[in-house]
Write an enzyme that holds these catalytic residues in place. Sequence first.
Site, PDB file in Angstrom:
ATOM      1  N   ASN A 212       0.821  -1.207   0.000  1.00  0.00           N
ATOM      2  CA  ASN A 212       0.000   0.000   0.000  1.00  0.00           C
ATOM      3  C   ASN A 212       0.859   1.264   0.000  1.00  0.00           C
ATOM      4  O   ASN A 212       0.505   2.269  -0.639  1.00  0.00           O
ATOM      5  CB  ASN A 212      -0.943   0.009   1.203  1.00  0.00           C
ATOM      6  CG  ASN A 212      -2.204  -0.807   0.952  1.00  0.00           C
ATOM      7  OD1 ASN A 212      -2.435  -1.271  -0.162  1.00  0.00           O
ATOM      8  ND2 ASN A 212      -3.010  -0.981   1.971  1.00  0.00           N
ATOM      9  N   ALA A 256      -3.038  10.899 -12.533  1.00  0.00           N
ATOM     10  CA  ALA A 256      -3.087  12.104 -11.704  1.00  0.00           C
ATOM     11  C   ALA A 256      -4.532  12.491 -11.434  1.00  0.00           C
ATOM     12  O   ALA A 256      -5.417  12.270 -12.258  1.00  0.00           O
ATOM     13  CB  ALA A 256      -2.354  13.251 -12.395  1.00  0.00           C
ATOM     14  N   GLY A 257      -4.766  13.073 -10.278  1.00  0.00           N
ATOM     15  CA  GLY A 257      -6.118  13.483  -9.924  1.00  0.00           C
ATOM     16  C   GLY A 257      -6.156  14.113  -8.555  1.00  0.00           C
ATOM     17  O   GLY A 257      -5.210  14.788  -8.139  1.00  0.00           O
ATOM     18  N   CYS A 264      -7.976   2.173   3.617  1.00  0.00           N
ATOM     19  CA  CYS A 264      -6.713   1.433   3.653  1.00  0.00           C
ATOM     20  C   CYS A 264      -5.485   2.313   3.465  1.00  0.00           C
ATOM     21  O   CYS A 264      -4.708   2.493   4.404  1.00  0.00           O
ATOM     22  CB  CYS A 264      -6.726   0.329   2.599  1.00  0.00           C
ATOM     23  SG  CYS A 264      -7.854  -1.029   2.979  1.00  0.00           S
ATOM     24  N   LYS A 267      -4.652   5.357   6.153  1.00  0.00           N
ATOM     25  CA  LYS A 267      -4.349   4.918   7.524  1.00  0.00           C
ATOM     26  C   LYS A 267      -3.191   3.926   7.560  1.00  0.00           C
ATOM     27  O   LYS A 267      -2.425   3.887   8.529  1.00  0.00           O
ATOM     28  CB  LYS A 267      -5.595   4.350   8.205  1.00  0.00           C
ATOM     29  CG  LYS A 267      -6.182   3.090   7.615  1.00  0.00           C
ATOM     30  CD  LYS A 267      -5.866   1.860   8.431  1.00  0.00           C
ATOM     31  CE  LYS A 267      -6.564   0.625   7.902  1.00  0.00           C
ATOM     32  NZ  LYS A 267      -6.115  -0.623   8.546  1.00  0.00           N
TER      33      LYS A 267
END
Length: 437
Positions: A212, A256-257, A264, A267
């Site tokens: 992640n 991109a945004g 998930c 944190k």
Amino acid sequence: MRISVIGCGYLGAVHAACMAKLGHEVVGIDLDHRKISELSAARAPFFEPGLEELLTEVQATGRLSFTSDMSAIQGCVVHFICVGTPQKKGENGADLTYVDSALSSAMEFLSAGDVVVGKSTVPVGTAARLSQLLEEVQPEAHLMWNPEFLREGHAVSDTLQPDRFVYGVNTGSEEHYGVEVLDEVYAVPLGAGTPRLVTDLPTAELVKTAANSFLATKISFINAMAELCDAAGADVTLLADAIGMDDRIGRKFLNAGIGFGGGCLPKDIRAFMARAGELGADQALTFLREVDAINMRRRSRVVELTRELLDGSLLGKRVTVLGAAFKPNSDDVRDSPALSVAAQLQLQGAVVTVTDPEALDNASRRFPELHYEKATDVAVRRADVLLLLTEWSEYRDLEPYQVARLVASPRILDGRNVLDASKWRAAGWTYRGLGRP
């Protein structure tokens, strides 16, 4: 096999249904009686494509049941812990209250030879601590860690046809009783060719947070490039296409945004930093602070671009936000960038309407002061500007000529860079993307 799933939230409900689909006899346990009632009636307490159909299918076989009684785990051989690990209030670290409670409540009902399998995302070192607690009560039971890799919106297929399995065991060796048991649990996907890796417990715990963190870094990198493209007059979408052709980099997660959200990535990277600090390795992850900062900065950037589109003032302007969930095909609004932007705009004087196909109930509980409208054509009526902030297919497929007849002013901010800019401009719209000229 007889399997228990402790915790029937997003992860647990999907896992229980999928294990029953694989042919096992499964009982799901959760203290939330409303949730148990919904699941027992084959109704998912959250939106996930395909889950309700799967619940209906497997409950008809009699292989899946739900209860609030922890003693129901007796007689099961494998016990999956699937409870949440939210961020602690006022801190970056993970709250392990639910994990600790799940194991302590289950231990009195465990038998010799049972295998307890953690799937929750936890700080490294948690499994070793839980193993010691388990050994004190039931020394002949085994604890493993088997991290989940679900994507919201694709959770059912990700469980039934995963891209890999990771088994963490205290020996780090394939010669472990629990490995044999999990191989039987996952016999169908393993037989279909899903690879698996057996590791020690700390490595298994690190896999999800490391993955992640890498994905979050990739997203924030391209968003940082979008900031540079805005300043230089370049096009971040073409830039991403070009660097994504390098197979060492790849194109995925280079969109991109307005940044990432959900329950998930935000944190997990914060808990990862907190745990590294506790281990005395905080300098190893200091880059994640900038990853987080870039991500949060995107939301402020959208607010400022909206102000620019509205000729410098938000006061009294009607803004319609297309999307409330943090991503499409989900009703999850935890740390949703779209809702965060909507709330900031309203605080600064705009009249904000939010629409979303699935997430309005959750959104209204989180930000009750915003105005919500389910129907897209009603939501956009008389708007001074549209903000596409969650890329649901129905928003990507909007016909610009038709929508132009409904709004007060044809102005749109494409916060996900998913629209055809030339098509919208040809229809008379003032179009603005992020990092696009």
